[in-house]
Motif scaffolding. Structure first.
Motif, PDB file in Angstrom:
ATOM      1  N   VAL A   1       0.849  -0.947  -0.002  1.00 44.06           N
ATOM      2  CA  VAL A   1      -0.215  -0.036  -0.065  1.00 44.06           C
ATOM      3  C   VAL A   1       0.769   1.143  -0.061  1.00 44.06           C
TER       4      VAL A   1
ATOM      5  N   ASP B   1      -7.834   4.405   2.008  1.00 45.15           N
ATOM      6  CA  ASP B   1      -7.684   3.349   0.918  1.00 45.15           C
ATOM      7  C   ASP B   1      -7.067   2.089   1.245  1.00 45.15           C
TER       8      ASP B   1
ATOM      9  N   GLU C   1      -9.492  -0.953   0.329  1.00 45.46           N
ATOM     10  CA  GLU C   1      -9.577  -0.852  -0.836  1.00 45.46           C
ATOM     11  C   GLU C   1      -8.552  -1.230  -1.745  1.00 45.46           C
ATOM     12  N   THR C   2      -7.531  -1.072  -1.344  1.00 46.77           N
ATOM     13  CA  THR C   2      -6.198  -1.483  -2.068  1.00 46.77           C
ATOM     14  C   THR C   2      -6.197  -3.113  -2.012  1.00 46.77           C
TER      15      THR C   2
ATOM     16  N   THR D   1      -6.316  -5.461  -5.213  1.00 47.51           N
ATOM     17  CA  THR D   1      -5.271  -6.163  -5.398  1.00 47.51           C
ATOM     18  C   THR D   1      -5.256  -7.729  -5.336  1.00 47.51           C
TER      19      THR D   1
END
Length: 756
Positions: free
Chosen positions: A490, A521, A524-525, A529
């Motif tokens: 991240v 984030d 979400e990341t 991913t």
């Protein structure tokens, strides 16, 4: 005093013969099965029954009375009881006449024989046959001793020969059984090991074990079939043991070999997802061998169930019970696999594109289903090819679509009554227009099919498209996926998240990041991913995935739902439906927390649930006391406002939760910290719901008590569906019934536990 002799001759002999033969034939028509072979049983019953009745023609009158009385005592039907009572009275009449009346004595014995032949299964170990044989043998012996000397001599020689033959037959079967015993035990062990491997998806090893089981069962069958074991087929009770063992070895060998042959053409590796694609044709091809496998396992279950008869002694019977339990469990697994394979091609887009909504949740902000949905994805599958066609945050769905057109017309009135305040702009309006934060609260119910149906209806109205199904994954499921895809960087947060640390980082450590934008984030990341990597690598085989994610599915941290009922059955069968536990006529208990402060303080909440039950069988009533303890260990500073702050003007670190207790019994009274309170009551899917807001200050412990009472059917034992919400810290639950603990260790896993 000399025993009175009765000579049966002339007209009496003819009448006795008619009564004897008729009694034997009628007894055989009743269908008693002392040996298990229809032909042998018919001949044996006719001959033995006729001989016993013929001999009983000279027995003392009281022996007939005794035999008829025994038959009456065990008579299973009223008409048989009447028949036995008439025979008893007939025997007493003979005694009062003080005359020989051989044909009358034979008739009493014949009637008793008819009742004994129709007793059915009284108990285990062939008690019915032993009782019938014993009573008729008693009559025969008592009759023989009153015959003239010459007749007695002949009869004793016959009985002696029968007894000797029985001993020899028993000895011969004993030798055969000893020779087969080791193979039978090994066959049972190997078969159970093979079934366990099959259930684990280790098909190659399972095939080897089934081949071995076939060989061992075959060897046992050969030993039981040797010539010295054959006479046992003519001996009542002993013949049943022999037939059970022979049938088990025969079928065990045949079915084990059949399963081994089927497994040789089944390869679950063909079902792996490789670079985002699964071979739909390979899935369809599996339908035939899996159908054969299901049929073979069903045949094995049938054989073991039929072999496990009341004739078997405990030594063999208990082993068969274990084997039967394993086979029955594998039968369910095979049925589930068959259903999945039948539906999989369509679900994987063989007949056209399929679209699925995926919700990513986190229990640090609790919801009834488990946690708040922070992110979501849309996955499209076309002819086995999986593609991420959309991805976003919950806020995008809250803001998306035409506000006036965002309605929930498909939800039930009961659902509106329970969750309307959290989902709808005006719960009393028939339009059912949703509120601005509907997607933030959409996981409020603990029943995933209800939540998923709501998502499926609302997603197209929030900027998305029609979907064919819905999945939910919490951070524990994402962490498990990362074991396949590897660590995630991240960059904005300056961290690399390893699979082993992913759950703890996403639940607590990420909130220690100074940059709030980077913190938002993270999930979400990680989610995006991980999903993208899943679609660009080779995944484990379905059995391996089942082993990896089975527990998470049982805990409700991973669940699936399909629009089409036949496809929804797949999720139900593999325990991935995430349903609110069905009570099935029993009691139920579930405690849920719904965060009402818009913070992440639920990561610091723990506690316990205690249920003390008292069952009043005399009045068919059940009462109980439910004690819920909640503790808040949140800090008051040092973490961002988004974590320990709130939107209801409470001090930092305070946890405000919308507490709901789901019970199977009506609630009589409530208290919080020993102070009586009122609660909002309702129903949901067969449960009584009791809800209230509870504030828990940092370092504080709150105690909520409910008193419940209700009725239970008089013919149903008390049972409980105990469910635990999949939180960051699941609330350990204990249950005591009539002072006896049903949970020696507290239930700490999420999901449902059926007690006892």
């Amino acid at each position: 005093m000399a025993r009175q002799r009765i000579r049966v001759q002339g007209r009496d002999a003819l009448l006795v013969a008619v009564v004897a033969v008729g009694s034997g034939v009628l007894a055989a028509i009743a269908g008693p099965s002392p040996t298990g072979s229809a032909t042998i049983d018919a001949v044996l019953v006719v001959v033995a029954g006729a001989a016993a009745v013929w001999a009983a023609a000279s027995a003392a009158w009281w022996t007939g009375v005794a035999a008829a009385a025994v038959a009456a005592a065990f008579a299973p039907e009223w008409y048989l009881l009447v028949l036995a009572a008439m025979a008893t009275l007939g025997g007493l009449w003979i005694g009062l006449q003080r005359r020989s009346l051989p044909w009358s004595r034979a008739l009493v014995a014949g009637v008793a024989l008819q009742v004994l032949a129709r007793l059915g299964d009284i108990e285990r170990f062939g008690v019915t046959s032993l009782l019938g044989v014993g009573v008729m043998l008693f009559l025969a012996v008592m009759g023989i001793v009153r015959r003239p000397r010459r007749e007695r001599r002949v009869m004793w020689w016959v009985l002696g020969g029968l007894a000797g033959g029985t001993l020899l037959a028993t000895a011969g079967f004993g030798v055969a059984a000893l020779q087969a015993q080791a193979d039978l035990e090994e066959g049972n062990t190997v078969a159970r090991r093979a079934i366990d491997l099959l259930g684990s998806g280790e098909l190659a090893q399972a095939q080897v074990e089934f081949v071995r089981a076939a060989e061992v069962f075959g060897d046992a069958g050969d030993a039981l079939g040797r010539v010295w074991g054959q006479p046992a087929r003519l001996v009542p009770v002993l013949a049943q043991h022999r037939d059970s063992a022979v049938e088990l070895t025969r079928s065990g060998a045949e079915v084990s070999q059949t399963i081994a042959n089927v497994l040789s053409v089944v390869d679950y590796d063909d079902l792996r997802v490789v670079n985002g694609r699964i071979d739909v044709d390979s899935v369809a091809i599996l339908q035939q061998p899996l159908s054969e496998l299901d049929a073979a396992i069903g045949e094995l279950e049938r054989t073991v169930r039929e072999t496990r008869s009341p004739w078997l002694v405990d030594a063999l019977g208990s082993r068969l019970d274990d084997l039967l339990a394993d086979v029955a469990e594998q039968r369910v697994t095979a049925d589930n696999a068959m259903t999945a394979v039948q539906q999989a091609p369509a679900m994987l887009g063989a007949d056209g594109p399929r679209r699925y909504f995926v919700a990513f949740t986190t229990p640090v902000e609790a919801r009834g289903l488990g946690g708040f949905m922070g992110n979501w994805a849309e996955i499209t599958i076309t002819d086995g090819k999986l593609t991420v066609t959309d991805f976003g945050r919950t806020k995008e769905l809250n803001d998306g679509g035409d506000a006036a057109g965002k309605t929930l017309t498909g939800i039930s009135d009961e659902y509106v009554a329970r969750y309307g305040d959290f989902l709808l702009l005006d719960p009393d309006s028939p339009d059912r227009v949703v509120g601005p934060g509907v997607w933030s609260n959409i996981t409020g119910s603990p029943d995933f099919p209800s939540v998923a149906a709501t998502m499926a209806e609302l997603y197209p109205k929030s900027g998305g498209r029609e979907v064919d199904g819905v999945f939910v994954l919490d951070v524990y499921a994402i962490a498990k996926l990362m074991e396949i895809t590897g660590p995630v960087d991240v960059p904005d947060a300056g961290v690399t998240i390893d699979p082993a640390d992913a759950a703890s980082f996403l639940l607590t450590e990420q909130y220690e990041l100074a940059d709030s934008a980077a913190r938002v984030d993270v999930l979400e990341t990680v989610a995006l991913t991980t999903v993208q990597r899943l679609l660009s690598t080779t995944l484990p085989s379905p059995p391996e995935l089942g082993r990896m994610f089975g527990q998470l599915a049982r805990e409700g941290r991973l669940a699936g739902w399909a629009v089409r009922p036949e496809e929804q059955e797949v999720f139900d069968r593999v325990n991935m439906a995430g349903r609110l536990a069905p009570r099935d006529g029993g009691d139920g208990l579930l405690v849920t927390l719904n965060n009402a402060g818009a913070n992440k303080v639920d990561a610091f909440v723990d506690g316990s649930v205690e249920y003390q039950v008292a069952v009043d069988r005399e009045n068919d009533r059940v009462s109980g006391v439910i004690t819920i303890t909640l503790r808040n260990s949140s800090p008051t500073s040092g973490l961002p406002d988004g974590v320990i702050g709130n939107y209801v003007d409470l001090p930092p670190g305070t946890n405000r939760t919308f507490l709901t207790i789901y019970t199977g019994l009506p609630v009589l009274a409530y208290s919080i910290d020993d102070v009586p309170v009122g609660m909002e009551t309702g129903t949901e899917l067969g449960y009584v719901t009791s809800s209230t807001y509870v504030d828990i200050d940092p370092g504080q412990e709150r105690r909520v008590v409910l008193f419940v009472e209700g009725s239970i059917p008089d013919d149903v034992a008390y049972r409980l569906a105990l469910s635990n919400q999949p939180l960051t810290r699941t609330l350990p639950a204990t249950v005591t019934v009539d002072g006896v603990s049903w949970t020696p260790e507290p239930v700490t896993r999420a999901g449902v536990t059926y007690l006892p």
